[in-house]
Motif scaffolding. Structure first.
Motif, short mmCIF file in Angstrom:
data_model
loop_
_atom_site.label_atom_id
_atom_site.label_comp_id
_atom_site.label_asym_id
_atom_site.label_seq_id
_atom_site.Cartn_x
_atom_site.Cartn_y
_atom_site.Cartn_z
N TYR A 11 0.82 -1.22 0.00
CA TYR A 11 0.00 0.00 0.00
C TYR A 11 0.85 1.26 0.00
CZ TYR A 11 1.17 0.33 4.96
OH TYR A 11 1.86 0.43 6.15
N VAL A 12 2.18 1.12 0.01
CA VAL A 12 3.10 2.25 0.14
C VAL A 12 3.52 2.74 -1.23
CG1 VAL A 12 5.35 3.01 1.02
CG2 VAL A 12 3.96 1.41 2.36
N PHE A 13 3.47 4.06 -1.40
CA PHE A 13 3.99 4.65 -2.64
C PHE A 13 4.52 6.03 -2.32
CE2 PHE A 13 3.95 7.08 -6.53
CZ PHE A 13 4.36 6.17 -7.49
N GLY A 14 5.67 6.37 -2.89
CA GLY A 14 6.22 7.70 -2.69
C GLY A 14 7.27 8.03 -3.72
N ALA A 15 7.45 9.32 -3.96
CA ALA A 15 8.50 9.81 -4.86
C ALA A 15 8.99 11.14 -4.32
CB ALA A 15 7.97 9.96 -6.28
N TYR A 16 10.16 11.52 -4.75
CA TYR A 16 10.69 12.79 -4.25
C TYR A 16 10.06 13.96 -4.99
CZ TYR A 16 14.21 13.48 -8.04
OH TYR A 16 14.86 13.70 -9.23
N GLN A 17 10.25 15.15 -4.46
CA GLN A 17 9.52 16.32 -4.93
C GLN A 17 9.70 16.56 -6.42
OE1 GLN A 17 8.91 20.18 -2.61
NE2 GLN A 17 10.64 20.75 -3.90
N THR A 18 10.90 16.43 -6.93
CA THR A 18 11.16 16.72 -8.34
C THR A 18 10.33 15.85 -9.26
OG1 THR A 18 13.41 17.45 -7.83
CG2 THR A 18 12.95 16.82 -10.11
N ALA A 19 10.14 14.58 -8.89
CA ALA A 19 9.34 13.69 -9.73
C ALA A 19 7.89 14.14 -9.77
CB ALA A 19 9.44 12.26 -9.20
N TRP A 20 7.33 14.61 -8.64
CA TRP A 20 5.95 15.09 -8.62
C TRP A 20 5.80 16.35 -9.48
CZ3 TRP A 20 2.78 11.60 -7.53
CH2 TRP A 20 2.97 10.68 -6.50
N LEU A 21 6.84 17.14 -9.57
CA LEU A 21 6.77 18.37 -10.37
C LEU A 21 6.83 18.09 -11.87
CD1 LEU A 21 9.16 20.78 -8.41
CD2 LEU A 21 6.68 20.64 -8.28
N ASN A 22 7.55 17.05 -12.26
CA ASN A 22 7.91 16.89 -13.67
C ASN A 22 7.33 15.66 -14.35
OD1 ASN A 22 9.60 19.20 -13.60
ND2 ASN A 22 11.22 18.00 -12.62
N HIS A 23 6.36 14.99 -13.73
CA HIS A 23 5.86 13.76 -14.34
C HIS A 23 5.15 14.01 -15.66
CE1 HIS A 23 1.56 14.43 -13.31
NE2 HIS A 23 2.03 15.04 -12.24
N TYR A 24 4.77 15.24 -15.95
CA TYR A 24 4.04 15.53 -17.19
C TYR A 24 4.91 15.36 -18.43
CZ TYR A 24 0.85 17.86 -13.91
OH TYR A 24 0.01 18.14 -12.87
#
Length: 619
Positions: free
Chosen positions: A542-555
């Motif tokens: 149930y665990v999922f995470g990514a660092y901030q840069t990935a959340w900004l640039n996934h597009y």
């Protein structure tokens, strides 16, 4: 800008009092000592909505005249109005009994073609308007006549002293106001108004004011049309007692089904009086008065001041509480009825949704779905709550088959088992409807503290903030839409020989297996990874995470997408020996497909959130 002038007699503009000849002897102590008059004004007579306390004047223009006992204007005076203190100071006065006439103006009298004359006697016309003005006044005009006394006394020391009494000036408007008010049985009729206009005719008004405060002159008969949506109150000079203001009000409204309704109402107002409000109230008789459909126009939504979720500043105790912030990507628009009988609509979406019809089936009322609410638009991350009309009165609702259903006033238990259905022609809704296999998403801190400047890192985690949560919503809406895209199936089938499991390249995994794993219902608690230890993504179970840069640039960034799909591979149960982490599925197929097909996905641009410019990001 306040038009203020320090005036000497003879100037004849703003503050000058100028008609009588000057004194024929040397100035006295009184002449050299300024008299200060504080200007105040009262509310409209009978205005229950405002306090009866005096208000300090904040005029754009002030004119004054000092009148002696004979009624003549005193000359050779200097005057200055200070708007910051609402004070009028006059120099040049001698012993005597006087009356101070003050005309205060809020607004621009030039728009009313007003003329202010330098009167020499109190009975002369001081302020006048054209007979053919033919419109409401733009400015408000205030008048006062204040008796005051100037006394100079010489004491035993031989030094003269001055005493001035009667310096508190209370003004009243010389204009009256005609207010148009409306009574609505259904509040959604008011907020669905397209236009509201009135034709005014019949009344004649005074056109002038003398120094003594008497009204003079007669205007032509008024005939004009006014926009009651732009303003509900209009200013006029007092009317002649022999005339009345009459006319017709036209209200045009929208219906939630896209039609228009036009209603006409007659009215009559006997007179307009100075400093008094004349009210014209119209009960709005309308075919939608009995409607039980909440017609949430943009105006109605704005007036409701509804909340938003996952906004910067929202408490971590709220957004990481799954009972308050959790959604399934196949149902981003959550609908329910609260214990208070409110319709509650919560929208997990970075984009707005327009033209939304909410239908509801209430088993205790009818077997069909009924039109419960229409939203012109639901904003991103909306948290809408509003009492249902059915809780307040008997209503009439249209059924899905087109018949009208009468509903008695209901209570909350009567809504037990309510079911909702959502319809919209917005292309964005079609995209969201394309999410057939939703994943349930909540948010977790995993020990981090978002209230600390560095996120309070604990191990490989730091405190996720609302700015990241909104990107989580965007990514998982896109991901769960992607898994049912036909093109996605094609790319898996074309590369099925490159799909392998934890046993390495010989452990083949079929496209059907991959699709089943991706389409399997899952629940994730998503967090923010702390990159300080060299880890930029975490996933499994149930665990999922990514660092901030990935959340900004996934597009647009395939490397950021690679991180996301690497961790999704772990969530699906695959290890680093598979193609779903350090292999083609995550590093070539899925990450490139996501970026290349972004324009076909629900959240097709980073501009909806504009996260990269958000000040709450970690540095």
């Amino acid at each position: 800008m306040k038009r203020i002038l320090f005036a000497v007699l003879g100037c004849g503009l703003l503050l000058a009092s100028c008609e009588r000849d000057g004194w024929d002897s040397a100035p006295s102590v009184a002449e050299e000592t300024p008299a200060a008059f504080r200007l105040n004004y009262t509310a409209y007579d009978g205005d229950d909505t405002r306090s009866a306390a005096l208000r300090t004047a904040d005029y754009d223009r002030v004119e004054f005249r000092v009148i002696d006992a004979s009624g003549a204007a005193v000359t050779n005076l200097k005057g200055l109005y200070d708007p910051s203190s609402s004070e009028l100071r006059i120099e040049g006065l001698r012993d005597g009994e006087y009356r101070l006439l003050v005309l205060g103006i809020r607004g621009d009298e030039r728009e009313d073609r007003a003329t202010i004359r330098p009167i020499g006697h109190i009975d002369e016309t001081w302020l006048s308007f054209p007979e053919d003005l033919g419109k409401p006044l733009d400015a408000e005009y205030f008048y006062s006549q204040t008796p005051f006394t100037v006394r100079v006394e010489t004491g035993s020391s031989g030094i003269p002293s001055i005493e001035i009494t009667g310096t508190e000036t209370v003004q009243q408007r010389i204009v009256g106001r005609a207010d148009f008010t409306f009574s609505y049985e259904n509040p959604y009729v008011r907020t669905a108004e397209v236009s509201k206009r009135a034709t005014l005719s019949g009344m004649r008004f005074r056109t002038g004011l003398t120094g003594s405060g008497s009204f003079v002159g007669e205007s032509d008969e008024l005939s004009l049309e006014v926009d009651l949506a732009a303003a509900s109150g209009y200013l006029f000079l007092p009317s002649l007692e022999t005339t009345a203001l009459r006319g017709e009000i036209e209200i045009e409204t929208r219906t939630y089904q896209g039609g228009r309704v036009r209603r006409l109402f007659g009215f009559e107002l006997d007179r307009i009086e100075a400093n008094r409000i004349g009210r014209v109230n119209t009960p709005v008789v309308h075919p939608d008065n009995a409607s039980g459909t909440m017609f949430i126009t943009q105006r109605a939504y704005d007036e409701g001041s509804h909340a938003l979720i996952l906004q910067d500043g929202e408490s971590k105790e709220i957004y990481t509480d799954a009972s308050q912030r959790r959604f399934n990507t196949a149902q981003p628009l959550q609908l329910s009825v609260t214990d208070a009988g409110e319709l509650h609509a919560r929208f997990y979406s970075p984009r707005p949704l327009s033209g939304v019809l909410v239908r509801a089936r209430i088993p205790q009322v009818d077997s069909e779905y009924l039109d419960l609410a229409w939203f012109d638009s639901i904003p991103p991350f909306a948290d809408f709550r509003e009492i249902l009309p059915q809780m307040q009165r008997p209503t009439l609702c249209r059924s899905e088959s087109g018949r009208w259903v009468e509903l008695p006033q209901l209570d909350v238990p009567a809504l037990a088992g309510i079911e909702f259905k959502i319809e919209s022609e917005d292309p964005y809704w079609s995209k969201l409807q394309g999410i057939l296999h939703g994943w349930t998403i909540a948010f977790g801190l995993y020990g981090g503290d978002p209230d600390l400047p560095n996120g309070g890192p604990v191990g490989n985690w730091m405190g996720i903030r609302p700015v990241h949560c909104r990107e989580v919503v965007a990514f998982f809406l896109n991901f769960t839409y992607m898994i049912d895209m036909p093109q996605h199936e094609v790319i898996l089938r074309e590369n099925q020989d490159r799909l392998y499991g934890n046993g390495g390249v010989e452990d083949k995994v079929t496209p059907e297996t991959v699709l089943a794993q991706m389409r399997q219902p899952r629940s994730l608690i998503v967090g923010l990874v702390y990159p300080g230890h060299g880890v930029i993504g975490l996933g499994g179970g149930y665990v999922f995470g990514a660092y901030q840069t990935a959340w900004l640039n996934h597009y647009t960034n395939t490397y950021s997408c690679e991180i996301m799909f690497h961790e999704l591979g772990h969530v699906m149960g695959y290890s680093h020996d598979s193609s779903f982490t350090y292999g083609p599925w995550a590093q070539e197929l899925m990450n490139n497909f996501y970026v290349e097909h972004l324009g076909e996905m629900p959240i097709d641009s980073s501009t909806y959130l504009n996260t990269s410019k958000n000040p709450t990001l970690y540095p």
